[in-house]
Design a protein around this motif. Structure first.
Motif, PDB file in Angstrom:
ATOM      1  N   LYS A 181      53.099  27.120  24.293  1.00 59.50           N
ATOM      2  CA  LYS A 181      52.862  26.346  25.509  1.00 59.50           C
ATOM      3  C   LYS A 181      51.716  25.356  25.325  1.00 59.50           C
ATOM      4  O   LYS A 181      51.772  24.209  25.790  1.00 59.50           O
ATOM      5  N   LYS A 203      52.774  22.381  23.068  1.00 58.27           N
ATOM      6  CA  LYS A 203      53.619  21.468  23.833  1.00 58.27           C
ATOM      7  C   LYS A 203      52.790  20.631  24.796  1.00 58.27           C
ATOM      8  O   LYS A 203      53.033  19.433  24.975  1.00 58.27           O
ATOM      9  N   SER A 204      51.789  21.246  25.403  1.00 62.62           N
ATOM     10  CA  SER A 204      50.923  20.536  26.350  1.00 62.62           C
ATOM     11  C   SER A 204      50.119  19.441  25.656  1.00 62.62           C
ATOM     12  O   SER A 204      50.005  18.314  26.157  1.00 62.62           O
ATOM     13  N   ARG A 257      52.478  16.657  24.649  1.00 61.50           N
ATOM     14  CA  ARG A 257      52.969  15.954  25.835  1.00 61.50           C
ATOM     15  C   ARG A 257      51.913  14.982  26.363  1.00 61.50           C
ATOM     16  O   ARG A 257      52.225  13.840  26.703  1.00 61.50           O
ATOM     17  N   ASP A 258      50.665  15.416  26.408  1.00 56.96           N
ATOM     18  CA  ASP A 258      49.590  14.516  26.844  1.00 56.96           C
ATOM     19  C   ASP A 258      49.463  13.323  25.904  1.00 56.96           C
ATOM     20  O   ASP A 258      49.238  12.184  26.343  1.00 56.96           O
ATOM     21  N   TRP A 277      41.061  16.189  23.878  1.00 59.44           N
ATOM     22  CA  TRP A 277      42.037  17.054  24.537  1.00 59.44           C
ATOM     23  C   TRP A 277      41.496  18.453  24.782  1.00 59.44           C
ATOM     24  O   TRP A 277      40.774  19.016  23.962  1.00 59.44           O
ATOM     25  N   PRO A 282      42.900  22.170  27.300  1.00 61.41           N
ATOM     26  CA  PRO A 282      43.940  22.682  28.189  1.00 61.41           C
ATOM     27  C   PRO A 282      43.639  22.337  29.647  1.00 61.41           C
ATOM     28  O   PRO A 282      42.496  22.089  30.020  1.00 61.41           O
ATOM     29  N   SER A 283      44.696  22.336  30.445  1.00 55.97           N
ATOM     30  CA  SER A 283      44.517  22.093  31.883  1.00 55.97           C
ATOM     31  C   SER A 283      43.781  23.274  32.508  1.00 55.97           C
ATOM     32  O   SER A 283      43.638  24.347  31.896  1.00 55.97           O
ATOM     33  N   MET A 302      45.927  26.343  32.619  1.00 55.48           N
ATOM     34  CA  MET A 302      46.083  27.018  31.338  1.00 55.48           C
ATOM     35  C   MET A 302      44.789  27.729  30.938  1.00 55.48           C
ATOM     36  O   MET A 302      44.818  28.823  30.356  1.00 55.48           O
TER      37      MET A 302
END
Length: 240
Positions: free
Chosen positions: A175, A178-179, A182-183, A211, A213-214, A217
């Protein structure tokens, strides 16, 4: 040697008018000459070039020949007497007129000639530069640069999840990767990181350096990494 685009020529229609003959007959004569040259393995292209013209009345295309000055000289050997002399005078005058037109359109001053040549060179250089700039703007990153981006994402994800052996890495690695990608793709408006323009590579490195995580996350990561050992196997799993 072939007839070049800038070689002076007259066409067989004009020749037919000069010698007061039917164009069909002139075409037949020239084809006979071309055939004879071929038998001796002599190239006809320095003399004649077959092409087509559009008929002014019905718009259809018909064959004709372009004749260089050498071609006219060769064709004139087929004629004797007054007609041959008249044709020779006609085509010589015609080629001289073409030469005069060209000479009149060329600059005569040495400085002007030099400037003209310089401008042409500058134009060619500018066109080459445009091509190079286009290639630079549209060239994608190479495999070595792809590997560099992959390594940065791997380090960032691993650090964010608490290391390779952490519970969060085991449960959220896919996950998180992918994040991150994607960003990255959303920022540059591309469908895969491999489409990144080479001119944007440094910006891509910088972006991945920022970068993380959100917030959602991060909450999941913390939850996984603060669980007692074996909790994910006994009903404590935090769902993605």
């Amino acid at each position: 040697m072939n007839i070049q685009l800038n070689t002076h020529t007259i066409n067989s229609l004009e020749v037919a008018e000069m010698v007061e003959r039917n164009h069909r007959d002139v075409m037949r004569d020239i084809r006979n000459i071309v055939s004879q040259l071929g038998e001796r393995k002599i190239a006809h292209t320095p003399y004649f070039l077959e092409t087509k013209y559009e008929h002014e009345q019905n718009g259809q295309l018909y064959p004709m020949f372009l004749l260089t000055k050498k071609g006219c000289e060769l064709y004139s050997t087929r004629m004797t007497g007054t007609k041959g002399t008249i044709f020779a005078v006609a085509y010589i005058e015609r080629f001289n007129q073409m030469e005069q037109v060209i000479q009149q359109n060329l600059p005569t001053d040495p400085l002007e000639l030099a400037l003209t040549a310089a401008l042409e060179t500058r134009k060619e250089v500018a066109e080459i530069k445009e091509d190079v700039d286009f290639l630079k703007d549209n060239m994608r990153i190479n495999t070595y640069q792809e590997k560099q981006l992959q390594d940065i994402v791997k380090r960032k994800v691993m650090a964010s999840l608490g290391g390779y052996k952490s519970t969060a890495y085991e449960m959220l690695a896919n996950k998180a990767f992918k994040s991150a990608w994607r960003d990255f793709k959303n920022h540059f408006g591309i469908s895969t990181y491999k489409e990144l323009p080479a001119t944007k590579f440094d910006e891509g490195i910088q972006l991945l350096g920022f970068w993380e995580p959100s917030a959602s996350m991060k909450f999941e990561i913390a939850a996984y990494n603060t669980q007692p050992a074996g909790a994910t196997d006994s009903g404590w799993e935090v769902r993605n």
